[in-house]
Enzyme design. Structure first.
Site, mmCIF file in Angstrom:
data_model
loop_
_atom_site.group_PDB
_atom_site.id
_atom_site.type_symbol
_atom_site.label_atom_id
_atom_site.label_comp_id
_atom_site.label_asym_id
_atom_site.label_seq_id
_atom_site.Cartn_x
_atom_site.Cartn_y
_atom_site.Cartn_z
ATOM 1 N N ASP A 146 0.839 -1.197 0.000
ATOM 2 C CA ASP A 146 0.000 0.000 0.000
ATOM 3 C C ASP A 146 0.875 1.248 0.000
ATOM 4 O O ASP A 146 1.940 1.266 0.626
ATOM 5 C CB ASP A 146 -0.906 -0.011 1.244
ATOM 6 C CG ASP A 146 -2.059 0.967 1.122
ATOM 7 O OD1 ASP A 146 -2.330 1.443 0.004
ATOM 8 O OD2 ASP A 146 -2.674 1.266 2.164
ATOM 9 N N LEU A 169 11.100 -20.897 -3.886
ATOM 10 C CA LEU A 169 10.139 -19.964 -3.261
ATOM 11 C C LEU A 169 8.804 -20.089 -3.982
ATOM 12 O O LEU A 169 8.758 -20.040 -5.204
ATOM 13 C CB LEU A 169 10.654 -18.527 -3.398
ATOM 14 C CG LEU A 169 9.683 -17.409 -3.039
ATOM 15 C CD1 LEU A 169 9.489 -17.333 -1.528
ATOM 16 C CD2 LEU A 169 10.188 -16.041 -3.540
ATOM 17 N N HIS A 172 2.456 3.361 -9.244
ATOM 18 C CA HIS A 172 2.254 1.925 -9.466
ATOM 19 C C HIS A 172 3.452 1.316 -10.193
ATOM 20 O O HIS A 172 3.867 0.205 -9.896
ATOM 21 C CB HIS A 172 0.968 1.675 -10.254
ATOM 22 C CG HIS A 172 -0.276 2.027 -9.477
ATOM 23 N ND1 HIS A 172 -0.439 1.669 -8.150
ATOM 24 C CD2 HIS A 172 -1.398 2.704 -9.822
ATOM 25 C CE1 HIS A 172 -1.615 2.120 -7.723
ATOM 26 N NE2 HIS A 172 -2.207 2.753 -8.716
HETATM 27 C C1 IPE Z 1 -1.006 0.273 -4.040
HETATM 28 O O1 IPE Z 1 -1.139 1.444 -3.359
HETATM 29 C C2 IPE Z 1 -2.152 -0.689 -3.889
HETATM 30 C C3 IPE Z 1 -2.625 -1.327 -5.162
HETATM 31 C C4 IPE Z 1 -3.892 -1.589 -5.356
HETATM 32 C C5 IPE Z 1 -1.678 -1.708 -6.208
HETATM 33 P P1 IPE Z 1 -2.385 2.455 -3.452
HETATM 34 O O2 IPE Z 1 -2.758 2.631 -4.885
HETATM 35 O O3 IPE Z 1 -3.470 1.969 -2.564
HETATM 36 O O4 IPE Z 1 -1.733 3.784 -2.890
HETATM 37 P P2 IPE Z 1 -2.365 4.869 -1.890
HETATM 38 O O5 IPE Z 1 -2.982 4.135 -0.749
HETATM 39 O O6 IPE Z 1 -3.358 5.662 -2.673
HETATM 40 O O7 IPE Z 1 -1.176 5.689 -1.476
HETATM 41 MG MG MG Z 2 -4.068 2.365 -0.658
#
Ligand code: IPE
Ligand code: MG
Length: 231
Positions: free
Chosen positions: A2, A113, A19
């Site tokens: 996140d 893994l 992303h």
């Molecule tokens: C990545 O972070 C989570 C995914 C779904 C890939 P976010 O997109 O939730 O980033 P924030 O929470 O807005 O900072």
């Molecule tokens: Mg998020």
């Protein structure tokens, strides 16, 4: 995983930039897990609730995912990484479903893994699907209601036959589970860090493992019992 969006916002860039940076963090963490001798790593890449994001962002995330699969599968196999996807994949495009199947087949002989990628995954969905499968078993006369125990339910969950996780790591500062592996997390050690996912590197992973090593896992016992050698 996140914090991609906030990481991009801090840099005055679009969420997509975050992303893409997040994909690098995924590579770093897989390498760190291999070096640390971790047997199973499960990444929550896309939740069943993430479809609620703006359509452009959803599309970008799925394209990134498809591109990463096509680009990285061979190297993962060479490094001994077996890929598995958990979640309801029926909602994805046929291209993506095919790429997922191909990545699983191409890495099936790797044993260093196991890398589970949770996509369109939700812990409640998982438990519901297992419940339906058990109900079908009962209806078909394969099992009796009294045969339904924890092991029977677990055997129908998407992580099976892998063990439940020892350690859960959430980046980005929120202290919640957000419908991840609800059944399996009953005794998992939870670790929350404010580090945003794109900044989460091998050193951060090591810090989490070190914190895990300091935890005392009692599984309902007392410290004194553990000292006397009880499980
Ligand atoms: C990545 O972070 C989570 C995914 C779904 C890939 P976010 O997109 O939730 O980033 P924030 O929470 O807005 O900072
Ligand atoms: Mg998020």
């Amino acid at each position: 995983m996140d914090g991609n969006g906030r990481w991009a916002k801090l840099r005055k860039r679009p969420r997509a930039f975050g992303h893409r940076a997040g994909v690098h963090a995924v590579r770093n963490v897989i390498e760190a897990a291999l070096r640390a001798g971790v047997d199973v790593l499960t990444l929550f890449a896309f939740s069943s609730e993430n479809w609620s994001r703006p359509p452009g962002e959803v599309q970008h995330l799925l394209e990134l995912f498809l591109r990463a699969l096509r680009k990285e599968t061979r190297e993962l196999a060479e490094n001994g990484v077996r890929l598995r996807f958990i979640g309801d994949r029926t909602r994805f495009s046929s291209d993506l479903q095919r790429a997922m199947g191909e990545s699983e087949s191409a890495t099936v002989a790797s044993h260093r893994l196991t890398l589970n990628i949770a996509v369109n995954y939700g812990g409640r969905w998982d438990i519901l699907a297992a419940t339906r499968a058990l109900a079908a078993d009962v209806k078909a006369g394969r099992i009796e209601i009294d045969d339904i125990d924890q092991a029977a339910l677990e055997s129908h969950l998407s992580l099976a036959p892998l063990p439940e996780p020892d350690l859960f790591i959430r980046t980005g500062g929120e202290a919640r589970i957000s419908n991840f592996l609800l059944w399996h997390l009953a005794y998992t050690e939870l670790y929350f860090t404010p580090v945003l996912w794109p900044d989460f590197d091998a050193a951060c992973f090591q810090t989490a493992l070190a914190e895990f090593a300091r935890r005392e896992r009692r599984f309902g016992h007392t410290s004194e019992q553990l000292a006397q050698g009880q499980p």
